[in-house]
Design an enzyme around this catalytic site. Sequence first.
Site, PDB file in Angstrom:
ATOM      1  N   GLY A  34       0.783  -1.222   0.000  1.00 39.81           N
ATOM      2  CA  GLY A  34       0.000   0.000   0.000  1.00 39.81           C
ATOM      3  C   GLY A  34       0.821   1.281   0.000  1.00 39.81           C
ATOM      4  CB  CYS A  82     -26.007  -8.460 -18.632  1.00 38.96           C
ATOM      5  SG  CYS A  82     -25.250  -8.375 -20.258  1.00 38.96           S
ATOM      6  CB  CYS A 140     -24.719 -12.696 -20.659  1.00 37.53           C
ATOM      7  SG  CYS A 140     -24.225 -11.823 -19.162  1.00 37.53           S
ATOM      8  CB  CYS A 148     -21.310  -7.729 -18.723  1.00 38.12           C
ATOM      9  SG  CYS A 148     -22.374  -8.981 -18.072  1.00 38.12           S
ATOM     10  CB  CYS A 204     -20.584 -10.164 -21.366  1.00 42.23           C
ATOM     11  SG  CYS A 204     -22.284  -9.900 -21.850  1.00 42.23           S
TER      12      CYS A 204
END
Lengths: 199, 283
Positions: B32, B241, B244, B266, B272
Amino acid sequence: MEGVDQLSNSFLKPVGDSHEVFRAAMNALAYPAQPRVLPSDLSPCGPMAPGSLALLLTLADHDTPVWLASSLATSESLRKFIAFHCGAPVVDDPTLAAFAFFSSPLELAPLARFAQGDPDYPDRSTTLIVQVEAFDDCAWRFSGPGLSSPRSFGVSPAPKGFADMWTANHAGFPLGVDLLFVCGKEIAALPRSLRISEI
Amino acid sequence: MSDLPEYNFAYLDEQTKRMIRRAILKAIAIPGYQTPFASREMPMPYGWGTGGVQVTAAILGTDDVLKVIDQGSDDTTNAVSIRKFFARTAGVRTTTRTPEATIIQTRHRIPETALGEHQVIVYQVPIPEPLRFLEPRETETRRMHALEDYGVMHVKLYEDIAQHGHIATAYAYPVKVDERYVMDPSPTPKFDNPKMNQCPALQLFGAGREKRIYAIPPYTRVVSLDFEDHPFERTRISGACSLCNSTKAFLDEVITDDQGGRAFMCSDTDYCEQARSRIGPLS
């Protein structure tokens, strides 16, 4: 040294070989305290093992002062190797070193003599590269980033009081040093983020 | 002479790669923390992923399989140009399939398919400093990180609650890495934040203009900042979606006409496509 021509003792494929060695070091730090393959076709240079030489060639250059433990510092051929292949300055003051090399973990203590980084810039610390005779998995137990569950790991010969040394090194986090252990064609790492407990 | 390559492998020279590699090793050891590096000028403008490209170039090898996504999509301009850049300068195999890739460079999404230990994900980061809009001085933000002085970030999130009734930050949602550094996850939607936690893959972040590299090692605790009475919420457009039918993936809104018509699909195109190949086209 022993008939090895140190001028040609370098990576055959500088780009590909240094990439492989870097990925080994990167994965060793990312998945710490577990040995993984360190590819190296180099010959030893004096007391310095091929694995350490490979890391030296991969990571060190004119920007990175190198410090050598006393067992390595006396090798004239090693100093020539570093000057010729890396151009890295060899320094006597461990607080100036970007990398420090050891031929045995028994020379490690004390870790605090090396650059620990600055609170604003903890990355300005020394990375220690240590040759060991063997990895074993029973000496210490580590946990922290990179480990999905606590993992036991040890090196041989084991430095006396290493658990206390490492506890002190981790206590200063984010300051501290990182260790890369080299054993033949294997590498394992201990980043400063790891916590230790003795088994 | 004509046999000589036009570029060093993966464009960058070896000294530059060594410098970037050293920064990556430090970044992994201090999860980090934003490690400074000597970012190079790349043959693309800042904002197009010069940081991510340099990180990818430094870790890329001939055996790697590269996937590049831009907002989840494999076939938008940024993704296509970076994929072509490495196909040309490194000759590596490229793919759009998430499980096949060993290195995934991403601009602001994490794939829906879970990542594995054999993978590295490289994020393109515009502004790496999560405190920058709260404190413009680099000297001060450095010191705040050193002292773990993150109160101001909680004040910012609290002001969100005071003004909007909930934490309105929807992307670049700040996280705390291994209980130490507060980190900007790059402008990914906060929907993706939980995927960073305990991820088996190494996550590297490169900011070219700002000259910073940071990392989340595998299996590292990554916590989105929040309050006990206002816990972190993963937001997603509710619905499915339209290609899909996925009700789990992160959705993009697509304008379909100038009468206010819209559809959702998506954001992750590979996810997808795979879902569609399994279920067949929707009627």
